[in-house]
Design a protein around this motif. Structure first.
Motif, PDB file in Angstrom:
ATOM      1  N   LEU A 198       1.019  -1.206   0.100  1.00 59.09           N
ATOM      2  CA  LEU A 198       0.018  -0.031  -0.004  1.00 59.09           C
ATOM      3  C   LEU A 198       0.798   1.395  -0.094  1.00 59.09           C
ATOM      4  CD1 LEU A 198      -3.067  -0.722   2.271  1.00 59.09           C
ATOM      5  CD2 LEU A 198      -2.671  -1.072  -0.045  1.00 59.09           C
ATOM      6  N   ARG A 199       1.847   1.256   0.897  1.00 63.48           N
ATOM      7  CA  ARG A 199       2.782   2.499   0.959  1.00 63.48           C
ATOM      8  C   ARG A 199       3.473   2.715  -0.490  1.00 63.48           C
ATOM      9  NH1 ARG A 199       3.655   4.698   5.784  1.00 63.48           N
ATOM     10  NH2 ARG A 199       5.979   5.285   5.248  1.00 63.48           N
ATOM     11  N   MET A 245       1.069   4.239  -2.906  1.00 63.31           N
ATOM     12  CA  MET A 245       0.763   5.776  -2.483  1.00 63.31           C
ATOM     13  C   MET A 245       2.160   6.507  -2.684  1.00 63.31           C
ATOM     14  SD  MET A 245      -2.171   6.222  -2.014  1.00 63.31           S
ATOM     15  CE  MET A 245      -1.924   8.174  -1.360  1.00 63.31           C
ATOM     16  N   THR A 278       3.505  11.567  -3.080  1.00 63.77           N
ATOM     17  CA  THR A 278       2.067  11.106  -2.557  1.00 63.77           C
ATOM     18  C   THR A 278       0.967  12.158  -2.897  1.00 63.77           C
ATOM     19  OG1 THR A 278       3.500   9.831  -0.844  1.00 63.77           O
ATOM     20  CG2 THR A 278       1.169  10.288  -0.202  1.00 63.77           C
ATOM     21  N   TYR A 313      -5.887   7.047   1.415  1.00 64.73           N
ATOM     22  CA  TYR A 313      -5.223   6.172   1.904  1.00 64.73           C
ATOM     23  C   TYR A 313      -5.547   6.496   3.516  1.00 64.73           C
ATOM     24  CZ  TYR A 313      -1.117   3.666   3.938  1.00 64.73           C
ATOM     25  OH  TYR A 313      -0.144   2.976   4.446  1.00 64.73           O
ATOM     26  N   LEU A 343      -7.623   3.063  -0.352  1.00 62.30           N
ATOM     27  CA  LEU A 343      -6.704   2.073   0.135  1.00 62.30           C
ATOM     28  C   LEU A 343      -6.923   1.948   2.014  1.00 62.30           C
ATOM     29  CD1 LEU A 343      -5.685   2.602  -2.466  1.00 62.30           C
ATOM     30  CD2 LEU A 343      -3.408   2.372  -1.730  1.00 62.30           C
TER      31      LEU A 343
END
Length: 235
Positions: free
Chosen positions: A47-48, A51, A73, A83, A157
Protein backbone atom coordinates in the motif's frame (compact mmCIF):
# COMPACT_ATOMS: atom_id res chain seq x y z
CA UNK A 1 -14.25 -6.08 -15.68
CA UNK A 2 -11.46 -3.61 -16.46
CA UNK A 3 -8.84 -2.73 -13.86
CA UNK A 4 -8.85 0.57 -12.01
CA UNK A 5 -5.43 0.01 -10.45
CA UNK A 6 -2.77 -2.37 -11.72
CA UNK A 7 0.38 -3.30 -9.84
CA UNK A 8 3.01 -4.90 -12.05
CA UNK A 9 6.12 -6.76 -10.87
CA UNK A 10 6.54 -4.49 -7.87
CA UNK A 11 9.80 -4.83 -5.96
CA UNK A 12 10.45 -2.57 -2.97
CA UNK A 13 13.53 -2.36 -0.78
CA UNK A 14 13.52 -0.60 2.58
CA UNK A 15 17.10 0.15 3.44
CA UNK A 16 19.01 -3.10 3.21
CA UNK A 17 15.85 -5.20 3.40
CA UNK A 18 14.20 -6.59 0.27
CA UNK A 19 10.53 -6.53 1.31
CA UNK A 20 8.63 -6.98 -1.96
CA UNK A 21 10.08 -9.36 -4.52
CA UNK A 22 7.38 -9.64 -7.19
CA UNK A 23 3.91 -8.25 -6.50
CA UNK A 24 1.35 -8.08 -9.31
CA UNK A 25 -2.42 -7.76 -9.10
CA UNK A 26 -5.28 -5.73 -10.56
CA UNK A 27 -8.01 -3.95 -8.60
CA UNK A 28 -11.36 -3.85 -10.45
CA UNK A 29 -13.45 -0.71 -10.82
CA UNK A 30 -16.06 -2.00 -8.38
CA UNK A 31 -16.28 -3.67 -4.98
CA UNK A 32 -13.69 -4.59 -2.37
CA UNK A 33 -10.36 -6.14 -3.35
CA UNK A 34 -8.69 -7.77 -0.34
CA UNK A 35 -4.97 -8.21 0.15
CA UNK A 36 -4.33 -11.04 2.61
CA UNK A 37 -1.20 -12.50 4.11
CA UNK A 38 0.53 -13.36 7.34
CA UNK A 39 2.19 -10.69 9.48
CA UNK A 40 5.30 -9.37 7.75
CA UNK A 41 4.32 -10.67 4.33
CA UNK A 42 4.52 -7.22 2.71
CA UNK A 43 0.91 -6.02 2.67
CA UNK A 44 1.51 -2.61 4.25
CA UNK A 45 4.62 -2.09 2.13
CA UNK A 46 2.49 -2.73 -0.95
CA UNK A 47 0.00 0.00 0.00
CA UNK A 48 2.75 2.44 0.90
CA UNK A 49 4.49 1.74 -2.41
CA UNK A 50 1.26 2.38 -4.32
CA UNK A 51 0.92 5.72 -2.52
CA UNK A 52 4.50 6.76 -3.31
CA UNK A 53 5.64 6.68 0.30
CA UNK A 54 8.20 4.07 -0.73
CA UNK A 55 9.46 3.75 -4.27
CA UNK A 56 9.29 0.39 -6.03
CA UNK A 57 12.26 -0.43 -8.24
CA UNK A 58 11.65 -2.07 -10.56
CA UNK A 59 7.90 -2.35 -10.97
CA UNK A 60 5.03 -0.07 -11.88
CA UNK A 61 1.67 1.15 -10.66
CA UNK A 62 -0.96 2.03 -13.24
CA UNK A 63 -4.05 4.02 -12.30
CA UNK A 64 -6.75 4.16 -14.97
CA UNK A 65 -4.09 3.08 -17.43
CA UNK A 66 -1.64 5.87 -16.52
CA UNK A 67 1.70 5.06 -14.92
CA UNK A 68 1.82 6.82 -11.54
CA UNK A 69 5.03 5.17 -10.36
CA UNK A 70 7.37 7.78 -8.96
CA UNK A 71 4.75 10.45 -8.38
CA UNK A 72 4.75 12.26 -5.05
CA UNK A 73 2.16 11.07 -2.54
CA UNK A 74 0.29 14.38 -2.70
CA UNK A 75 -0.01 14.10 -6.47
CA UNK A 76 -1.30 10.54 -6.18
CA UNK A 77 -3.89 11.70 -3.67
CA UNK A 78 -5.01 14.46 -6.05
CA UNK A 79 -5.78 11.78 -8.63
CA UNK A 80 -8.49 10.54 -6.28
CA UNK A 81 -6.72 7.81 -4.32
CA UNK A 82 -7.30 8.03 -0.57
CA UNK A 83 -5.19 6.17 1.99
CA UNK A 84 -6.17 5.14 5.51
CA UNK A 85 -2.93 3.89 7.12
CA UNK A 86 -2.70 1.32 9.87
CA UNK A 87 -2.03 4.07 12.42
CA UNK A 88 -5.16 5.89 11.13
CA UNK A 89 -3.32 9.14 10.38
CA UNK A 90 -5.62 11.42 12.35
CA UNK A 91 -4.54 14.52 14.27
CA UNK A 92 -5.14 13.86 17.97
CA UNK A 93 -4.80 17.49 19.02
CA UNK A 94 -7.49 18.66 16.61
CA UNK A 95 -11.22 18.21 16.95
CA UNK A 96 -13.19 15.74 14.88
CA UNK A 97 -14.52 18.66 12.84
CA UNK A 98 -11.04 20.07 12.23
CA UNK A 99 -9.76 16.66 11.10
CA UNK A 100 -12.47 16.49 8.47
CA UNK A 101 -11.95 20.07 7.33
CA UNK A 102 -8.25 19.37 6.77
CA UNK A 103 -9.16 16.40 4.56
CA UNK A 104 -11.02 18.65 2.09
CA UNK A 105 -9.45 20.57 -0.76
CA UNK A 106 -11.47 23.72 -0.11
CA UNK A 107 -11.63 23.68 3.68
CA UNK A 108 -15.43 23.44 3.52
CA UNK A 109 -16.99 19.96 3.75
CA UNK A 110 -19.88 19.26 1.41
CA UNK A 111 -23.11 19.08 3.42
CA UNK A 112 -24.43 16.09 1.49
CA UNK A 113 -21.29 14.04 2.00
CA UNK A 114 -21.11 15.12 5.63
CA UNK A 115 -24.67 13.93 6.13
CA UNK A 116 -23.76 10.58 4.64
CA UNK A 117 -20.80 10.29 7.01
CA UNK A 118 -23.09 11.01 9.98
CA UNK A 119 -25.38 8.19 8.80
CA UNK A 120 -22.49 5.76 8.41
CA UNK A 121 -20.71 6.79 11.62
CA UNK A 122 -23.07 8.46 14.12
CA UNK A 123 -20.16 8.93 16.55
CA UNK A 124 -18.64 11.49 14.17
CA UNK A 125 -21.61 13.80 14.66
CA UNK A 126 -21.91 13.03 18.36
CA UNK A 127 -18.28 13.92 19.09
CA UNK A 128 -17.98 16.65 16.47
CA UNK A 129 -16.30 19.15 18.78
CA UNK A 130 -14.27 16.66 20.80
CA UNK A 131 -10.48 16.34 20.38
CA UNK A 132 -9.69 13.29 18.28
CA UNK A 133 -7.31 11.99 20.95
CA UNK A 134 -10.30 11.56 23.30
CA UNK A 135 -12.06 9.11 20.98
CA UNK A 136 -12.07 5.36 21.49
CA UNK A 137 -10.09 3.15 19.12
CA UNK A 138 -13.19 2.33 17.10
CA UNK A 139 -14.23 5.96 16.91
CA UNK A 140 -10.76 6.98 15.73
CA UNK A 141 -10.97 4.39 12.98
CA UNK A 142 -14.36 5.77 11.95
CA UNK A 143 -12.84 9.25 11.80
CA UNK A 144 -9.94 7.98 9.69
CA UNK A 145 -12.34 6.46 7.17
CA UNK A 146 -14.56 9.55 7.28
CA UNK A 147 -11.54 11.66 6.29
CA UNK A 148 -11.03 9.38 3.29
CA UNK A 149 -14.62 9.78 2.04
CA UNK A 150 -15.29 13.43 2.92
CA UNK A 151 -14.71 14.18 -0.76
CA UNK A 152 -15.39 12.01 -3.84
CA UNK A 153 -12.64 9.44 -4.33
CA UNK A 154 -11.86 7.05 -7.15
CA UNK A 155 -10.25 4.44 -4.87
CA UNK A 156 -9.68 4.01 -1.13
CA UNK A 157 -6.73 2.07 0.32
CA UNK A 158 -7.38 0.90 3.88
CA UNK A 159 -4.80 -0.86 6.05
CA UNK A 160 -5.89 -3.15 8.92
CA UNK A 161 -9.06 -1.25 9.95
CA UNK A 162 -10.26 -3.84 12.49
CA UNK A 163 -7.00 -4.16 14.42
CA UNK A 164 -7.72 -4.03 18.15
CA UNK A 165 -11.43 -3.32 17.76
CA UNK A 166 -14.29 -4.98 19.64
CA UNK A 167 -16.52 -7.40 17.68
CA UNK A 168 -19.54 -5.07 17.79
CA UNK A 169 -17.48 -2.23 16.32
CA UNK A 170 -16.11 -4.56 13.64
CA UNK A 171 -19.65 -5.52 12.61
CA UNK A 172 -20.64 -1.88 12.34
CA UNK A 173 -17.49 -1.15 10.36
CA UNK A 174 -18.28 -3.96 7.92
CA UNK A 175 -21.75 -2.53 7.28
CA UNK A 176 -20.27 0.92 6.68
CA UNK A 177 -17.55 -0.40 4.36
CA UNK A 178 -20.12 -2.33 2.32
CA UNK A 179 -22.10 0.86 1.82
CA UNK A 180 -19.00 2.84 0.85
CA UNK A 181 -17.91 0.13 -1.59
CA UNK A 182 -21.25 0.34 -3.37
CA UNK A 183 -20.03 3.59 -4.93
CA UNK A 184 -16.26 3.66 -4.33
CA UNK A 185 -13.92 0.67 -4.80
CA UNK A 186 -11.73 -0.29 -1.86
CA UNK A 187 -8.33 -1.99 -1.68
CA UNK A 188 -8.35 -3.54 1.77
CA UNK A 189 -5.48 -5.03 3.77
CA UNK A 190 -6.87 -7.11 6.60
CA UNK A 191 -5.83 -9.81 9.05
CA UNK A 192 -9.39 -10.60 10.20
CA UNK A 193 -10.43 -13.18 7.63
CA UNK A 194 -14.08 -13.20 8.70
CA UNK A 195 -14.25 -9.46 8.09
CA UNK A 196 -12.38 -9.77 4.81
CA UNK A 197 -14.52 -12.54 3.36
CA UNK A 198 -17.71 -10.70 4.34
CA UNK A 199 -16.67 -7.72 2.20
CA UNK A 200 -14.28 -8.99 -0.45
CA UNK A 201 -15.20 -9.75 -4.02
CA UNK A 202 -11.65 -10.52 -5.14
CA UNK A 203 -8.52 -11.48 -3.22
CA UNK A 204 -4.76 -11.70 -3.56
CA UNK A 205 -2.52 -13.39 -1.01
CA UNK A 206 1.03 -12.18 -0.37
CA UNK A 207 3.67 -14.46 1.10
CA UNK A 208 7.30 -13.43 1.62
CA UNK A 209 6.91 -10.36 -0.54
CA UNK A 210 5.25 -11.93 -3.55
CA UNK A 211 1.71 -12.75 -4.65
CA UNK A 212 1.11 -16.47 -4.37
CA UNK A 213 -2.63 -16.58 -5.05
CA UNK A 214 -5.26 -14.50 -6.82
CA UNK A 215 -8.91 -15.16 -7.45
CA UNK A 216 -12.43 -14.57 -6.24
CA UNK A 217 -13.15 -14.41 -2.54
CA UNK A 218 -15.93 -16.98 -3.03
CA UNK A 219 -13.47 -19.54 -4.40
CA UNK A 220 -10.88 -18.79 -1.72
CA UNK A 221 -13.47 -19.05 1.06
CA UNK A 222 -14.56 -22.44 -0.24
CA UNK A 223 -11.02 -23.85 -0.29
CA UNK A 224 -10.12 -24.75 3.30
CA UNK A 225 -6.84 -26.38 2.31
CA UNK A 226 -5.70 -23.20 0.55
CA UNK A 227 -6.62 -21.08 3.57
CA UNK A 228 -4.65 -23.37 5.85
CA UNK A 229 -1.61 -23.42 3.57
CA UNK A 230 -1.45 -19.68 2.89
CA UNK A 231 -2.87 -18.15 6.05
CA UNK A 232 -2.68 -20.95 8.64
CA UNK A 233 -6.46 -20.78 9.01
CA UNK A 234 -8.04 -23.93 10.38
CA UNK A 235 -11.64 -24.98 9.83
Amino acid sequence: MSALLTVQNMKTDIGQYKVLHDVSFAVPEEGVFVLLGRNGAGKTTTLRSIMGLWQPSPGSVLFRGTDITGLHTADIARLGIAYVPEDMGIFGGLTVAENLVLATATGVPDDTRLGRIFELFPAIEKFWSRPARALSGGQKQMLAVARAIIEPRALILIDEPTKGLAPAIIDAMADAFAEVAATTPILLVEQNFHFARRLGRNVAVIEDGQVVHQGTMADFTADRDLQERLLSLSA
